[in-house]
Design an enzyme around this catalytic site. Structure first.
Site, PDB file in Angstrom:
ATOM      1  N   ASP A 127       2.426  29.868 -21.308  1.00 50.46           N
ATOM      2  CA  ASP A 127       3.776  30.061 -20.762  1.00 50.46           C
ATOM      3  C   ASP A 127       4.865  29.758 -21.785  1.00 50.46           C
ATOM      4  O   ASP A 127       5.997  29.448 -21.424  1.00 50.46           O
ATOM      5  CB  ASP A 127       3.996  29.185 -19.512  1.00 50.46           C
ATOM      6  CG  ASP A 127       2.897  29.363 -18.486  1.00 50.46           C
ATOM      7  OD1 ASP A 127       2.599  30.525 -18.148  1.00 50.46           O
ATOM      8  OD2 ASP A 127       2.322  28.348 -18.040  1.00 50.46           O
ATOM      9  N   GLY A 136      -0.079  35.504 -17.237  1.00 52.56           N
ATOM     10  CA  GLY A 136       0.887  36.588 -17.238  1.00 52.56           C
ATOM     11  C   GLY A 136       1.972  36.346 -18.258  1.00 52.56           C
ATOM     12  O   GLY A 136       2.135  35.236 -18.759  1.00 52.56           O
ATOM     13  N   HIS A 137       2.690  37.399 -18.598  1.00 53.81           N
ATOM     14  CA  HIS A 137       3.856  37.216 -19.437  1.00 53.81           C
ATOM     15  C   HIS A 137       4.979  38.103 -18.934  1.00 53.81           C
ATOM     16  O   HIS A 137       4.741  39.164 -18.360  1.00 53.81           O
ATOM     17  CB  HIS A 137       3.551  37.477 -20.915  1.00 53.81           C
ATOM     18  CG  HIS A 137       2.897  38.791 -21.196  1.00 53.81           C
ATOM     19  ND1 HIS A 137       1.574  38.902 -21.581  1.00 53.81           N
ATOM     20  CD2 HIS A 137       3.371  40.057 -21.161  1.00 53.81           C
ATOM     21  CE1 HIS A 137       1.279  40.170 -21.781  1.00 53.81           C
ATOM     22  NE2 HIS A 137       2.342  40.883 -21.531  1.00 53.81           N
ATOM     23  N   LYS A 152       5.147  34.094 -25.054  1.00 55.81           N
ATOM     24  CA  LYS A 152       4.469  35.004 -25.983  1.00 55.81           C
ATOM     25  C   LYS A 152       4.817  36.453 -25.691  1.00 55.81           C
ATOM     26  O   LYS A 152       4.879  37.275 -26.602  1.00 55.81           O
ATOM     27  CB  LYS A 152       2.953  34.813 -25.899  1.00 55.81           C
ATOM     28  CG  LYS A 152       2.476  33.443 -26.353  1.00 55.81           C
ATOM     29  CD  LYS A 152       0.965  33.321 -26.290  1.00 55.81           C
ATOM     30  CE  LYS A 152       0.412  33.465 -24.888  1.00 55.81           C
ATOM     31  NZ  LYS A 152       0.872  32.397 -23.969  1.00 55.81           N
ATOM     32  N   GLN A 162      -3.107  33.057 -22.643  1.00 53.74           N
ATOM     33  CA  GLN A 162      -3.195  31.592 -22.596  1.00 53.74           C
ATOM     34  C   GLN A 162      -2.698  30.978 -23.928  1.00 53.74           C
ATOM     35  O   GLN A 162      -1.783  31.513 -24.514  1.00 53.74           O
ATOM     36  CB  GLN A 162      -4.612  31.128 -22.257  1.00 53.74           C
ATOM     37  CG  GLN A 162      -5.064  31.464 -20.851  1.00 53.74           C
ATOM     38  CD  GLN A 162      -5.662  32.842 -20.774  1.00 53.74           C
ATOM     39  OE1 GLN A 162      -6.349  33.307 -21.661  1.00 53.74           O
ATOM     40  NE2 GLN A 162      -5.399  33.516 -19.678  1.00 53.74           N
TER      41      GLN A 162
END
Length: 428
Positions: A13, A40-41, A16, A223
């Protein structure tokens, strides 16, 4: 032309997605090399927010080929739901490519993941319940399903039956759940075959050919370092390798082809799920960071645990990944603090250490040693030059740089693609 790896340096988190999206303006391929839809991003473009779980960030950039590498585990239902979502918003994912060797997440592994977590009770690991861990376990146990298996129905059905011979025993005898029908699982997976077929590639061949032909390839980790199966805070980790070495094993591109490794680091720190987090703050302080930073999981919506920047972790990540650069995100969230603590060392049972403790027990017992840095009150969200930041903000950045022993090349001061201060070029 360069091959650049982007990794998270904390527990995920860090932002990225934004860093990858920005770099993706100047590359030809963006490759996701590990993980699945357990992370997620978020990318914000012209005020429009996109949340990805499986799709590489480069899917939004015209002229970029997004690739899902062999190190990723793929939930086909989630993948095509994401493709449909961005298509409904006028975006095209037809350039997406998927490694034939990527493993598939079958429905029985989602059931096993959630059931196991409930069974563990207080010993749970805090997984997302998406079937990621069981699918990687199947991969290592050599009973996994790969994308290429979709093109041979008899092999796929045989592999599903073989896997469920064992897992149905667990469901029935240990977890007191009904058995799962292997034909239903196989039918569901095979229903995606025609849609997947045009996307499938030999990932190693395509990417190495691209580099040979002068193309720029960006490798995107899911991650982060402290969740790495080997180098993270085990066992509270993910089931893959989100460190720089994973870019090689997860794509089939050799380490001598990597030109630079960019680590993304949040100006403070967060963590989702169980496990040690030495600089965590709770109560009013923790809630302030969570609220001002919008710290809720992209995939799960879970509130993130929040804390101060841990330079011991950042320095460790720099070493493990061989970082050439850092991208610092969310510096603007720290605006308004009179002083800002930064963890420069740990006290472990009365002994000071500036490196990650050797054992799991020592990590759990680590007490942060803080250095207080002066805060600032000026709004920095519109700043685009480092020299225009308040002196205290500049001091904060350079002190993190010193402690990490890695240059901070870009600084995020807001959620948008444009809200970035560039100090050193990351490409070229």
């Amino acid at each position: 032309m360069p091959a650049v790896v982007v990794v998270g340096t904390q527990w995920g988190d860090e932002g990225k997605g934004k860093a990858t999206d920005q770099l993706g303006q100047d590359v030809d391929y963006v490759v996701k090399f590990n993980g699945g839809n357990n992370a997620g991003h978020t990318v914000v473009i012209d005020g429009e927010t996109f949340a990805f779980h499986l799709l590489p960030a480069g899917v939004l950039t015209p002229g970029v080929t997004p690739v899902i590498g062999n190190g990723v585990v793929v939930d086909l239902e989630v993948l095509f739901a994401e493709i449909a979502e961005i298509a409904s918003r006028g975006r095209d994912a037809s350039s997406l490519r998927i490694s034939a060797n990527a493993h598939l997440i079958p429905s029985y592994n989602r059931v096993l993941d959630r059931t196991t977590e409930r069974f563990l009770g207080e010993r749970r690991l805090g997984t997302t319940g998406r079937g990621i861990g069981p699918t990687y376990a199947d991969k290592m146990n050599r009973v996994g399903l790969r994308v290429q298996d979709l093109f041979d129905e008899s092999i796929l059905r045989q592999k599903v039956r073989s896997a469920l011979d064992q897992k149905n025993g667990l469901f029935l005898k240990i977890f007191n759940r009904p058995a799962i029908d292997p034909d239903e699982v196989a039918d569901e997976l095979l229903s995606y075959t025609d849609r997947v077929r045009p996307m499938v590639i030999d990932c190693s061949l395509v990417l190495n050919d691209a580099l040979d032909n002068g193309k720029t390839v960006l490798f995107e980790a899911g991650q982060a370092t402290m969740l790495d199966i080997d180098h993270g805070t085990y066992p509270f980790v993910t089931s893959s390798s989100p460190t720089a070495g994973g870019a090689c094993t997860g794509t089939g591109v050799g380490p001598t082809r990597i030109d630079s490794v960019v680590g993304v680091v949040k100006a403070y720190a967060t963590r989702v799920g169980e496990g040690p987090f030495p600089t965590e703050v709770t109560g009013v302080e923790g809630e302030r960071l969570r609220s001002e930073g919008g710290e809720y999981g992209v995939t799960t919506g879970r509130p993130r645990r929040c804390g101060w920047h841990d330079a011991v972790v950042t320095r460790y990540a720099a070493r493990v990944n061989g970082l050439t650069d850092l991208v610092m995100t969310k510096l603007d969230v720290l605006t308004g603090y009179e002083t800002i603590p930064v963890c420069v060392a740990y006290d472990v049972d009365g002994v000071r250490t500036e490196e990650m403790p050797l054992t799991q027990s020592d990590v759990h017992h680590a007490v942060p040693v803080y250095e207080e840095l002066p805060g600032w009150r000026e709004d920095i969200t519109g700043v685009r030059e480092f020299s225009d930041l308040p002196a205290e903000a500049r001091t904060y950045v350079t002190r993190i740089e010193e402690l990490a022993r890695t240059r901070v090349s870009a600084i995020g001061v807001g959620p948008g693609r444009e809200a970035t201060i560039t100090r050193h070029r990351l490409l070229g």
